[in-house]
Design an enzyme around this catalytic site. Structure first.
Site, PDB file in Angstrom:
ATOM      1  N   GLY A   1       4.742  -3.468   8.223  1.00 20.83           N
ATOM      2  CA  GLY A   1       4.852  -4.869   7.843  1.00 20.83           C
ATOM      3  C   GLY A   1       3.944  -5.767   8.653  1.00 20.83           C
ATOM      4  O   GLY A   1       3.680  -6.902   8.274  1.00 20.83           O
TER       5      GLY A   1
ATOM      6  N   CYS B   1       3.890  -3.022   3.956  1.00 21.47           N
ATOM      7  CA  CYS B   1       2.998  -1.945   4.360  1.00 21.47           C
ATOM      8  C   CYS B   1       3.834  -1.026   5.240  1.00 21.47           C
ATOM      9  O   CYS B   1       5.055  -1.144   5.254  1.00 21.47           O
ATOM     10  CB  CYS B   1       1.733  -2.468   5.056  1.00 21.47           C
ATOM     11  SG  CYS B   1       1.982  -3.260   6.646  1.00 21.47           S
TER      12      CYS B   1
ATOM     13  N   ASP C   1       0.865  -1.171   0.000  1.00 21.23           N
ATOM     14  CA  ASP C   1       0.000   0.000   0.000  1.00 21.23           C
ATOM     15  C   ASP C   1       0.907   1.228   0.000  1.00 21.23           C
ATOM     16  O   ASP C   1       2.105   1.129  -0.269  1.00 21.23           O
ATOM     17  CB  ASP C   1      -0.957  -0.025   1.200  1.00 21.23           C
ATOM     18  CG  ASP C   1      -0.243   0.091   2.547  1.00 21.23           C
ATOM     19  OD1 ASP C   1       1.012   0.127   2.586  1.00 21.23           O
ATOM     20  OD2 ASP C   1      -0.935   0.146   3.572  1.00 21.23           O
TER      21      ASP C   1
ATOM     22  N   GLY D   1       0.583  -5.366   9.462  1.00 20.95           N
ATOM     23  CA  GLY D   1      -0.711  -5.588   8.810  1.00 20.95           C
ATOM     24  C   GLY D   1      -0.597  -6.509   7.614  1.00 20.95           C
ATOM     25  O   GLY D   1      -1.439  -7.394   7.414  1.00 20.95           O
TER      26      GLY D   1
END
Length: 150
Positions: A69, A66, A8, A71
């Protein structure tokens, strides 16, 4: 190796650093996004697609990023057949594959710099599962837990 990668906004710039390095190292890269920086996007939208591709063996291994890391790791591990871990060190990047048959490396775009990230990815991709009886036994027990989810 055919490697999938997903992130993301929290890991977007790290992904953008890693993709050309992976290709230069001879890997085929499947980029599951994000394909542009969007501060409002959500890691499950990208990591889930990557994790499903790893579980289906459409890609051999995956890299999920992310902000922290965490999530990405939690999300990836919701997909049956995925063994993902948040990795910050060289030993775990190697041992996670050799002993635990880890197939997705998770990192934080806000916690790991590009040089360390590249070292971790190279180590992860070079490692091979040992197939040692004790590791197969342990993975069998983990597989039984996945069956309990259903």
């Amino acid at each position: 190796m055919r490697v999938g990668i997903a992130t993301d906004h929290g890991g977007f710039s790290l992904k953008e650093d890693l993709v050309p390095q992976l290709r230069s190292a001879g890997h085929e890269v499947v980029d599951f996004g994000a394909h542009q920086l969007n501060e409002g996007d959500d890691y499950p939208d990208y990591v889930t697609v990557l994790a499903r591709a790893v579980a289906a063996q459409d890609v051999e291994r995956g890299v999920a990023i992310c902000g922290s890391g965490v999530g990405a790791s939690v999300c990836a591990n919701k997909i049956q057949g995925v063994r993902a871990a948040l990795i910050h060190d060289h030993f775990s990047a190697k041992q996670g594959v050799e002993d635990d048959h880890m197939n997705i490396l998770c990192m934080g775009g806000r916690t790991v710099g590009p040089a360390v990230a590249w070292d971790l990815v190279q180590t992860f991709l070079a490692a091979r599962f040992s197939q040692a009886p004790r590791h197969l036994r342990r993975l069998g027990k983990v597989d039984l837990l996945e069956g309990e989810k259903q």
